[in-house]
Write a protein that holds these residues in place. Sequence first.
Motif, PDB file in Angstrom:
ATOM      1  N   PHE A  18      -3.197   6.863   1.027  1.00  0.00           N
ATOM      2  CA  PHE A  18      -2.755   5.586   1.575  1.00  0.00           C
ATOM      3  C   PHE A  18      -3.936   4.666   1.904  1.00  0.00           C
ATOM      4  CE2 PHE A  18      -1.560   3.088   5.381  1.00  0.00           C
ATOM      5  CZ  PHE A  18      -0.619   2.263   4.789  1.00  0.00           C
ATOM      6  N   LEU A  19      -4.975   5.192   2.504  1.00  0.00           N
ATOM      7  CA  LEU A  19      -6.117   4.355   2.882  1.00  0.00           C
ATOM      8  C   LEU A  19      -6.863   3.827   1.652  1.00  0.00           C
ATOM      9  CD1 LEU A  19      -7.414   6.358   5.969  1.00  0.00           C
ATOM     10  CD2 LEU A  19      -6.025   4.276   5.939  1.00  0.00           C
ATOM     11  N   ALA A  77       0.829  -1.210   0.000  1.00  0.00           N
ATOM     12  CA  ALA A  77       0.000   0.000   0.000  1.00  0.00           C
ATOM     13  C   ALA A  77       0.863   1.260   0.000  1.00  0.00           C
ATOM     14  CB  ALA A  77      -0.943  -0.001   1.201  1.00  0.00           C
ATOM     15  N   VAL A  78       1.939   1.237   0.755  1.00  0.00           N
ATOM     16  CA  VAL A  78       2.862   2.381   0.751  1.00  0.00           C
ATOM     17  C   VAL A  78       3.482   2.540  -0.630  1.00  0.00           C
ATOM     18  CG1 VAL A  78       5.064   3.242   1.662  1.00  0.00           C
ATOM     19  CG2 VAL A  78       3.367   2.279   3.214  1.00  0.00           C
ATOM     20  N   ALA A  79       3.938   1.429  -1.216  1.00  0.00           N
ATOM     21  CA  ALA A  79       4.553   1.474  -2.550  1.00  0.00           C
ATOM     22  C   ALA A  79       3.552   1.944  -3.597  1.00  0.00           C
ATOM     23  CB  ALA A  79       5.112   0.105  -2.916  1.00  0.00           C
ATOM     24  N   LEU A  80       2.316   1.441  -3.533  1.00  0.00           N
ATOM     25  CA  LEU A  80       1.299   1.861  -4.495  1.00  0.00           C
ATOM     26  C   LEU A  80       1.002   3.348  -4.366  1.00  0.00           C
ATOM     27  CD1 LEU A  80      -0.868   1.301  -6.650  1.00  0.00           C
ATOM     28  CD2 LEU A  80      -2.412   0.644  -4.785  1.00  0.00           C
ATOM     29  N   THR A  81       0.867   3.821  -3.146  1.00  0.00           N
ATOM     30  CA  THR A  81       0.588   5.244  -2.927  1.00  0.00           C
ATOM     31  C   THR A  81       1.707   6.113  -3.491  1.00  0.00           C
ATOM     32  OG1 THR A  81      -0.622   4.696  -0.907  1.00  0.00           O
ATOM     33  CG2 THR A  81       0.057   6.983  -1.180  1.00  0.00           C
ATOM     34  N   LEU A  82       2.942   5.788  -3.142  1.00  0.00           N
ATOM     35  CA  LEU A  82       4.074   6.573  -3.644  1.00  0.00           C
ATOM     36  C   LEU A  82       4.188   6.492  -5.163  1.00  0.00           C
ATOM     37  CD1 LEU A  82       6.795   5.786  -0.960  1.00  0.00           C
ATOM     38  CD2 LEU A  82       5.572   7.939  -1.301  1.00  0.00           C
ATOM     39  N   ILE A  90      -6.779   1.164 -10.506  1.00  0.00           N
ATOM     40  CA  ILE A  90      -5.514   1.894 -10.607  1.00  0.00           C
ATOM     41  C   ILE A  90      -5.543   2.821 -11.814  1.00  0.00           C
ATOM     42  CG2 ILE A  90      -3.037   1.643 -10.963  1.00  0.00           C
ATOM     43  CD1 ILE A  90      -3.212  -0.947  -9.347  1.00  0.00           C
ATOM     44  N   SER A  91      -6.155   2.368 -12.902  1.00  0.00           N
ATOM     45  CA  SER A  91      -6.254   3.199 -14.108  1.00  0.00           C
ATOM     46  C   SER A  91      -6.991   4.502 -13.836  1.00  0.00           C
ATOM     47  CB  SER A  91      -6.980   2.446 -15.217  1.00  0.00           C
ATOM     48  OG  SER A  91      -6.263   1.298 -15.569  1.00  0.00           O
ATOM     49  N   LEU A 121       3.901   9.654  -7.592  1.00  0.00           N
ATOM     50  CA  LEU A 121       5.054  10.004  -8.426  1.00  0.00           C
ATOM     51  C   LEU A 121       4.732   9.947  -9.921  1.00  0.00           C
ATOM     52  CD1 LEU A 121       7.933   8.246  -6.464  1.00  0.00           C
ATOM     53  CD2 LEU A 121       7.449  10.704  -6.599  1.00  0.00           C
ATOM     54  N   LEU A 122       3.736   9.149 -10.297  1.00  0.00           N
ATOM     55  CA  LEU A 122       3.318   9.080 -11.702  1.00  0.00           C
ATOM     56  C   LEU A 122       2.313  10.175 -12.063  1.00  0.00           C
ATOM     57  CD1 LEU A 122       2.962   5.216 -12.156  1.00  0.00           C
ATOM     58  CD2 LEU A 122       4.718   6.706 -13.129  1.00  0.00           C
ATOM     59  N   GLY A 123       2.043  11.056 -11.124  1.00  0.00           N
ATOM     60  CA  GLY A 123       1.142  12.176 -11.391  1.00  0.00           C
ATOM     61  C   GLY A 123      -0.316  11.864 -11.129  1.00  0.00           C
ATOM     62  N   GLY A 124      -0.577  10.790 -10.420  1.00  0.00           N
ATOM     63  CA  GLY A 124      -1.952  10.403 -10.118  1.00  0.00           C
ATOM     64  C   GLY A 124      -2.390  10.937  -8.775  1.00  0.00           C
ATOM     65  N   ASN A 125      -3.570  10.491  -8.370  1.00  0.00           N
ATOM     66  CA  ASN A 125      -4.147  10.965  -7.126  1.00  0.00           C
ATOM     67  C   ASN A 125      -4.708   9.780  -6.350  1.00  0.00           C
ATOM     68  OD1 ASN A 125      -5.122  12.578  -5.117  1.00  0.00           O
ATOM     69  ND2 ASN A 125      -6.879  13.300  -6.280  1.00  0.00           N
ATOM     70  N   ILE A 126      -4.076   9.458  -5.222  1.00  0.00           N
ATOM     71  CA  ILE A 126      -4.540   8.390  -4.348  1.00  0.00           C
ATOM     72  C   ILE A 126      -3.989   8.668  -2.958  1.00  0.00           C
ATOM     73  CG2 ILE A 126      -2.581   6.847  -4.722  1.00  0.00           C
ATOM     74  CD1 ILE A 126      -4.567   4.498  -4.771  1.00  0.00           C
TER      75      ILE A 126
END
Length: 172
Positions: A92-93, A76-81, A141-142, A85-90
């Motif tokens: 941690f929760l 979850a930490v890796a996905l959030t970061l 994720i998309s 970093l890819l310019g998305g919006n998410i």
Amino acid sequence: ESIWRTLKRDVDRVVTNTKGVLWPFEGGRDPTKPLREWDLWGPLVFVLLLGICLSSDADDASTVFSIVFATVAFGAVALTLNVVLLGGNIIFLQAISLLGYCLAPLNVAVILMLISGNKVYRTVLAMGAVGWSSWASIPFISAAVPPTRKALAVYPVMLLYISLGMLAIVSA
């Protein structure tokens, strides 16, 4: 609001989000809705179930159980970061909710793995579950990243499910 109404609402949300994972590309569904209306009940149930099933026959059950929780938390930490970093919006929760709900196919596979100790059977189940979990995470994720960076966002999630699938093969 009564306790029963709140409980019913939460159970309905878990069921709805789980259906969204089990049939992710069903027509007419807004893929951003589960990200906007995230919850932690379903992911908690799925992570607990996976940890319990994988540690049920393990020699060091507490270690296996801890590995499952740590892997999902780190994921979850890796996905959030990665998404940020890819310019998305998410947040941690939301990432925990997404990863937890997408564990549903892996949970089904692990329960089926408890039936037989055959490595080929376990491997086929794990491969199918990893593919399904990864496939189910794609629309969610998309919706969080720009379209041109979708593959970069999905790849680490696939690695997470592959590692949990490998753990399931050797532990279940």
